[in-house]
Each structure stands twice: as C-alpha cells, then as structure tokens.
Design a protein around this motif. Structure first.
Motif, PDB file in Angstrom:
ATOM      1  N   CYS A  91       0.739  -0.846   0.138  1.00  0.00           N
ATOM      2  CA  CYS A  91       0.104   0.155  -0.176  1.00  0.00           C
ATOM      3  C   CYS A  91       0.880   0.795   0.330  1.00  0.00           C
ATOM      4  O   CYS A  91       0.490   2.422  -0.697  1.00  0.00           O
ATOM      5  N   ILE A  92       1.936   1.194   1.082  1.00  0.00           N
ATOM      6  CA  ILE A  92       2.813   2.442   0.612  1.00  0.00           C
ATOM      7  C   ILE A  92       3.480   2.498  -0.471  1.00  0.00           C
ATOM      8  O   ILE A  92       3.805   4.127  -0.588  1.00  0.00           O
ATOM      9  N   GLY A  93       3.893   1.786  -1.289  1.00  0.00           N
ATOM     10  CA  GLY A  93       4.138   2.093  -2.923  1.00  0.00           C
ATOM     11  C   GLY A  93       3.013   3.713  -3.161  1.00  0.00           C
ATOM     12  O   GLY A  93       3.672   4.296  -4.163  1.00  0.00           O
ATOM     13  N   CYS A  94       1.703   3.743  -2.830  1.00  0.00           N
ATOM     14  CA  CYS A  94       0.850   4.347  -3.755  1.00  0.00           C
ATOM     15  C   CYS A  94       0.524   5.015  -2.842  1.00  0.00           C
ATOM     16  O   CYS A  94      -0.264   6.566  -3.379  1.00  0.00           O
ATOM     17  N   HIS A  95       0.379   5.372  -1.419  1.00  0.00           N
ATOM     18  CA  HIS A  95       0.308   6.490  -0.766  1.00  0.00           C
ATOM     19  C   HIS A  95       1.264   6.685   0.535  1.00  0.00           C
ATOM     20  O   HIS A  95       1.862   5.350   0.630  1.00  0.00           O
ATOM     21  N   SER A  96       1.300   8.477   0.748  1.00  0.00           N
ATOM     22  CA  SER A  96       2.354   8.292   1.592  1.00  0.00           C
ATOM     23  C   SER A  96       2.139   8.574   3.250  1.00  0.00           C
ATOM     24  O   SER A  96       0.657   8.294   3.224  1.00  0.00           O
ATOM     25  N   ILE A  97       2.347   8.419   4.111  1.00  0.00           N
ATOM     26  CA  ILE A  97       2.175   8.182   5.211  1.00  0.00           C
ATOM     27  C   ILE A  97       2.724   9.147   5.964  1.00  0.00           C
ATOM     28  O   ILE A  97       2.845  10.042   7.238  1.00  0.00           O
ATOM     29  N   ASP A  98       3.181  10.782   5.104  1.00  0.00           N
ATOM     30  CA  ASP A  98       3.813  11.598   6.055  1.00  0.00           C
ATOM     31  C   ASP A  98       3.504  13.088   5.207  1.00  0.00           C
ATOM     32  O   ASP A  98       3.980  13.965   5.397  1.00  0.00           O
ATOM     33  N   GLY A  99       2.302  12.719   4.112  1.00  0.00           N
ATOM     34  CA  GLY A  99       1.650  13.955   4.243  1.00  0.00           C
ATOM     35  C   GLY A  99       1.720  14.210   2.187  1.00  0.00           C
ATOM     36  O   GLY A  99       1.747  15.275   2.108  1.00  0.00           O
ATOM     37  N   SER A 100       3.162  13.555   2.251  1.00  0.00           N
ATOM     38  CA  SER A 100       3.717  13.679   0.571  1.00  0.00           C
ATOM     39  C   SER A 100       2.804  13.530  -0.235  1.00  0.00           C
ATOM     40  O   SER A 100       1.966  12.589  -0.277  1.00  0.00           O
ATOM     41  N   PRO A 101       2.817  13.957  -1.391  1.00  0.00           N
ATOM     42  CA  PRO A 101       1.988  13.459  -2.776  1.00  0.00           C
ATOM     43  C   PRO A 101       2.444  12.455  -3.513  1.00  0.00           C
ATOM     44  O   PRO A 101       3.713  11.634  -3.435  1.00  0.00           O
ATOM     45  N   SER A 102       1.236  11.457  -3.417  1.00  0.00           N
ATOM     46  CA  SER A 102       2.140  10.259  -4.474  1.00  0.00           C
ATOM     47  C   SER A 102       0.651  10.074  -5.632  1.00  0.00           C
ATOM     48  O   SER A 102       0.175  10.597  -5.583  1.00  0.00           O
ATOM     49  N   VAL A 103       0.493   8.429  -6.062  1.00  0.00           N
ATOM     50  CA  VAL A 103      -0.363   8.483  -6.730  1.00  0.00           C
ATOM     51  C   VAL A 103      -1.995   8.518  -6.164  1.00  0.00           C
ATOM     52  O   VAL A 103      -2.500   8.750  -6.657  1.00  0.00           O
ATOM     53  N   GLY A 104      -1.702   7.885  -5.138  1.00  0.00           N
ATOM     54  CA  GLY A 104      -3.346   7.863  -4.048  1.00  0.00           C
ATOM     55  C   GLY A 104      -3.190   9.026  -3.049  1.00  0.00           C
ATOM     56  O   GLY A 104      -2.280   9.613  -2.656  1.00  0.00           O
ATOM     57  N   PRO A 105      -4.253   9.380  -2.329  1.00  0.00           N
ATOM     58  CA  PRO A 105      -4.015  10.549  -1.240  1.00  0.00           C
ATOM     59  C   PRO A 105      -2.848   9.926   0.199  1.00  0.00           C
ATOM     60  O   PRO A 105      -3.323   8.315   0.389  1.00  0.00           O
ATOM     61  N   LYS A 108      -1.611  10.767   5.769  1.00  0.00           N
ATOM     62  CA  LYS A 108      -1.018  10.837   6.691  1.00  0.00           C
ATOM     63  C   LYS A 108      -2.689  12.350   7.096  1.00  0.00           C
ATOM     64  O   LYS A 108      -3.046  13.244   6.504  1.00  0.00           O
ATOM     65  N   GLY A 109      -3.706  11.762   8.285  1.00  0.00           N
ATOM     66  CA  GLY A 109      -4.452  12.736   8.700  1.00  0.00           C
ATOM     67  C   GLY A 109      -5.927  12.235   7.839  1.00  0.00           C
ATOM     68  O   GLY A 109      -6.475  13.246   7.782  1.00  0.00           O
ATOM     69  N   LEU A 110      -5.658  11.401   7.356  1.00  0.00           N
ATOM     70  CA  LEU A 110      -7.033  10.850   6.285  1.00  0.00           C
ATOM     71  C   LEU A 110      -8.093  10.595   7.008  1.00  0.00           C
ATOM     72  O   LEU A 110      -9.689  11.208   6.759  1.00  0.00           O
ATOM     73  N   ALA A 111      -7.652   9.677   8.258  1.00  0.00           N
ATOM     74  CA  ALA A 111      -9.687   9.283   8.967  1.00  0.00           C
ATOM     75  C   ALA A 111      -9.639  10.493   9.614  1.00  0.00           C
ATOM     76  O   ALA A 111      -9.116  11.387  10.466  1.00  0.00           O
ATOM     77  N   GLY A 112     -10.902  11.070   9.205  1.00  0.00           N
ATOM     78  CA  GLY A 112     -11.680  11.914   9.710  1.00  0.00           C
ATOM     79  C   GLY A 112     -12.153  13.194   8.508  1.00  0.00           C
ATOM     80  O   GLY A 112     -12.401  13.913   9.519  1.00  0.00           O
ATOM     81  N   ARG A 113     -10.350  13.105   8.217  1.00  0.00           N
ATOM     82  CA  ARG A 113     -11.016  14.234   6.962  1.00  0.00           C
ATOM     83  C   ARG A 113     -12.318  13.981   6.004  1.00  0.00           C
ATOM     84  O   ARG A 113     -13.026  12.854   6.093  1.00  0.00           O
ATOM     85  N   THR A 114     -13.310  15.496   5.632  1.00  0.00           N
ATOM     86  CA  THR A 114     -14.209  15.537   4.755  1.00  0.00           C
ATOM     87  C   THR A 114     -13.403  15.438   3.304  1.00  0.00           C
ATOM     88  O   THR A 114     -12.343  16.513   2.831  1.00  0.00           O
ATOM     89  N   GLU A 115     -13.866  14.872   2.590  1.00  0.00           N
ATOM     90  CA  GLU A 115     -12.721  14.468   0.792  1.00  0.00           C
ATOM     91  C   GLU A 115     -14.206  14.629   0.298  1.00  0.00           C
ATOM     92  O   GLU A 115     -15.009  14.432  -0.169  1.00  0.00           O
ATOM     93  N   THR A 116     -13.476  15.621  -0.983  1.00  0.00           N
ATOM     94  CA  THR A 116     -14.589  16.071  -2.209  1.00  0.00           C
ATOM     95  C   THR A 116     -14.001  14.954  -3.607  1.00  0.00           C
ATOM     96  O   THR A 116     -13.060  14.068  -3.404  1.00  0.00           O
ATOM     97  N   LEU A 117     -15.131  14.234  -3.570  1.00  0.00           N
ATOM     98  CA  LEU A 117     -15.117  12.982  -4.340  1.00  0.00           C
ATOM     99  C   LEU A 117     -15.454  13.579  -6.308  1.00  0.00           C
ATOM    100  O   LEU A 117     -15.268  14.743  -6.379  1.00  0.00           O
ATOM    101  N   ALA A 118     -14.925  12.870  -6.983  1.00  0.00           N
ATOM    102  CA  ALA A 118     -14.853  13.012  -8.701  1.00  0.00           C
ATOM    103  C   ALA A 118     -16.279  13.248  -8.972  1.00  0.00           C
ATOM    104  O   ALA A 118     -16.193  13.912 -10.040  1.00  0.00           O
ATOM    105  N   ASP A 119     -17.490  13.334  -8.208  1.00  0.00           N
ATOM    106  CA  ASP A 119     -18.798  13.503  -9.079  1.00  0.00           C
ATOM    107  C   ASP A 119     -19.313  14.800  -8.061  1.00  0.00           C
ATOM    108  O   ASP A 119     -20.318  15.062  -8.093  1.00  0.00           O
TER     109      ASP A 119
END
Length: 378
Positions: A300-314, A317-328
């Motif tokens: 999983c770490i290949g596509c998702h960072s755990i330090d806030g840096s940009p990657s292939v996926g979100p 870091k801080g993901l749980a509890g966050r409000t995300e805007t979806l593609a629609d």
C-alpha cells in the motif's frame, strides 16, 4: 493558348513535386544526425542492442533515401509531355532480379544481427546472480535468494494477505529469501544479473531504457533475461505492456551501486522468515502495528504516503476523519465504513484529482480491522 498553358503547368507541377521529395530526404537525414533525441546513455553491457538498432537505422535509411530519390527522378523524368505517351511494360525480369537481391540483402542485414544478439541475450552466464521481479496491477515487487543462493519455490495457492509472494512455507530454501515490497530494486555493479520475471495477474513487461533490456511477464510462466550493470545511478523501471487503466503508474526504480552499498542495503531488507516472525510478534502487539504490517505486505505504501507527501493516491496522514471531495462533486467524511469500502471496492467513490486505478483488495476480517486501526493511528 489554353492547351499550351496546361502543358506548362503540368511540367512545372512535376518539377515542384520532385524538388519537394528531394527536400524531404535531405531534411530527414539532417534531422537524424542533428536531432538531440536519440538513445539514452547505456548502463549495462548491451552495446550489441545499440549496434543492432544502428544497423536497422542504416538499412532503413538507405532504402528510404533510395526510394524517395528514385520517385523524385521518375516524377521529373517522366513528367507529362504532349509529345509522348506512357509505355506499358507488364514485366521486367532484370528489375525483378535486382529488387529481389537488394531486398534479400537488406532483410538479412537487419535480421542476422538481431538473431546473434538474441542468442547472447538468453544465454545466461554461469556466475549470474538471481533476482526475481514480480508484477501485478499496478506495482512491482522483488525477491532475492538468501545466503544459500537458491530461490524458494512459490505457488499461487499460497498467496494471501500474509504471503503476497506466494512463498512455499514448507520449502527450507525459501526461508532466507529476501522480499522487497518497496519501490526500489538495488543491484551491484559489475556482476551479471539474471532477472526472473513473474506475473500475478495479466501481461506486464519489465523495461529499463538505460539497460536496453526488456521482457514480457506472462501469467503462468517464468520468463527471464540477463545483463551486467555498468553505470551507477537510479533509473526508472517501467511496464512496457498495456496492463489496464493504471498501466502508466506501474513504476519502480532500479538503483545500480557498488557492491558494498548493495550489500548494506540488502541487509536491511526482511527475509521470508523475518516476515513470518514479525507477523507472530505483531499478533501479540497492538492492532495498529498489525495493520502496519498488512500495509507493508500488500504494498500500500507504494501508492499512499504516510507523511503527507503527494503520491499516486491520497496520503494516509490525517486521512481518518477528514472530509474528502469526490470526483462527482459530492463530499464524504472518511470514517471506518468509507475506508473499508475504499479498500474492498476502491472505484465506488473516487477522490477528486486521483485516477481510478486502485485494484480491490480481499482482506479477511482481522486484516481489515488491523489496517483500519493503522489508518486511524495516522
């Protein structure tokens, strides 16, 4: 006056077209020799492949120049004239023989070097080191033999979240195999390397431009090639076979370095026995620690960072509890339910700005709970 004008126009048109063909040839040849875009610097022993490409360029270039100049000559020499008519000649034995001879020589000149190089390409030196690259949608992972120099056996029946490589737990030769789920493969300079290639799902192709070597990964087969690294550096590993919507993200890096640096890096990587021991230890540890192990095993770490840096996926870091805007355009609060859906059915709700390329993961209840706990801890 009108027929005379038409005749002059036809003759001029023939001359203009002949000049255009000649300029096309001159421009193409100049572009080839003056263009800055050519082969990347080579970082392996495969100069033979560069030589074969050069021979192909020469043969095709000669044919291209000859045909276009001949066309230019014919367009000018046989341009329309009122005082002559075309002659019908159904056969010309002399021309047929010349064309047959020149075509045969050209084809042999292109094919013979390729066959020679291919024979060397698959004739692996006896002292070559074994390294395995495993492809799956859409990531690479790697396996090295341990101190015994033998890779353990694998089988798709052994593959699960705890054993992503499909290692045979009963094979003693596999206990010391070094498993790399990260984004890099390290190799020592000056040693011949035999790359074994294995696919978990569909056709892939292992390709490093600077190595001048590539080979398809075919499901159900073990393919291979060999090379000797010659230039230190960090090079892109690409998939050169269209393998699905996330094909363009299937990247890794090949680090070529001195023997000492390679050995130091290899010593930091876990063996198959280590991963099993970590799982046993994690089972008695915190749920988040077990989830960290699941994330590492699944890549999983290949596509998702755990330090806030940009990657292939979100980033996680801080993901749980966050409000995300979806593609629609809608929004969603990232709670446990949303996280479980994103892992099992990732394309159900795509976060805006990210491609729908994550494959679904089939985790058992314990693994899912551990991974969610780890995500919440971040």
């Amino acid at each position: 006056a009108q027929p005379r004008t038409a005749l002059i126009v036809e003759e001029n048109n023939g001359m203009v077209l002949a000049i255009i063909l000649v300029l096309l040839v001159v421009g193409s040849v100049l572009f080839h020799f003056l263009s800055p875009w050519y082969l990347t610097p080579i970082a392996s022993n495969w100069n033979y492949i560069d030589d074969t490409l050069t021979i192909t360029f020469i043969v095709c270039g000669i044919v291209f120049v000859a045909i276009n100049l001949f066309m230019a000559y014919c367009v000018y020499r046989y341009r329309y004239r009122k005082d002559r008519r075309a002659k019908y000649e159904p056969e010309n034995k002399r021309m047929e023989w010349w064309l047959t001879v020149f075509t045969t020589v050209g084809v042999i000149a292109m094919l013979a070097p390729g066959l020679f190089v291919w024979a060397k390409y698959v004739e692996v030196p006896d002292n070559a080191r074994l390294v395995e690259a495993v492809g799956q949608q859409w990531k690479w992972s790697y396996r090295y033999p341990g101190a015994d120099g033998i890779l353990g056996t694998v089988d798709i029946r052994h593959m699960d979240g705890r054993n992503p490589f499909g290692m045979n737990p009963d094979d003693p030769n596999g206990q010391d195999d070094v498993l790399v789920n990260g984004p890099e493969i390290h190799l020592p300079l000056g040693s011949p390397i035999k790359m074994l290639l294995r696919s978990k799902d569909v056709l892939h192709d292992f390709y490093v431009p600077q190595i001048r070597a590539k080979m398809d990964l075919v499901p159900g087969m073990i393919t291979y090639f060999w090379f000797t690294p010659t230039r230190a550096g960090r090079y892109d590993v690409l998939c050169a076979e269209l393998c699905g919507t996330g094909h363009y993200t299937m990247r890794s890096h090949m680090v070529l370095e001195e023997e000492n640096a390679f050995n130091a890096w290899l010593a930091t990587q876990p063996t198959f026995a280590d991963t099993q021991a970590v799982k046993v230890a994690a089972a008695g540890g915190s749920l988040a620690e077990q989830g960290r192990q699941v994330a590492e095993n699944q890549g999983c770490i290949g596509c998702h960072s755990i330090d806030g840096s940009p990657s292939v996926g979100p980033t996680w870091k801080g993901l749980a509890g966050r409000t995300e805007t979806l593609a629609d355009g809608s929004t969603v609060v990232v709670d446990d339910e949303y996280l479980m859906e994103s892992i099992s059915v990732p394309n159900a709700s795509i976060v805006a700005g990210y491609p729908p390329i994550m494959p679904p993961y089939q985790l058992d209840e314990g693994e899912m709970a551990a991974l969610i706990a780890y995500l919440n801890s971040l």
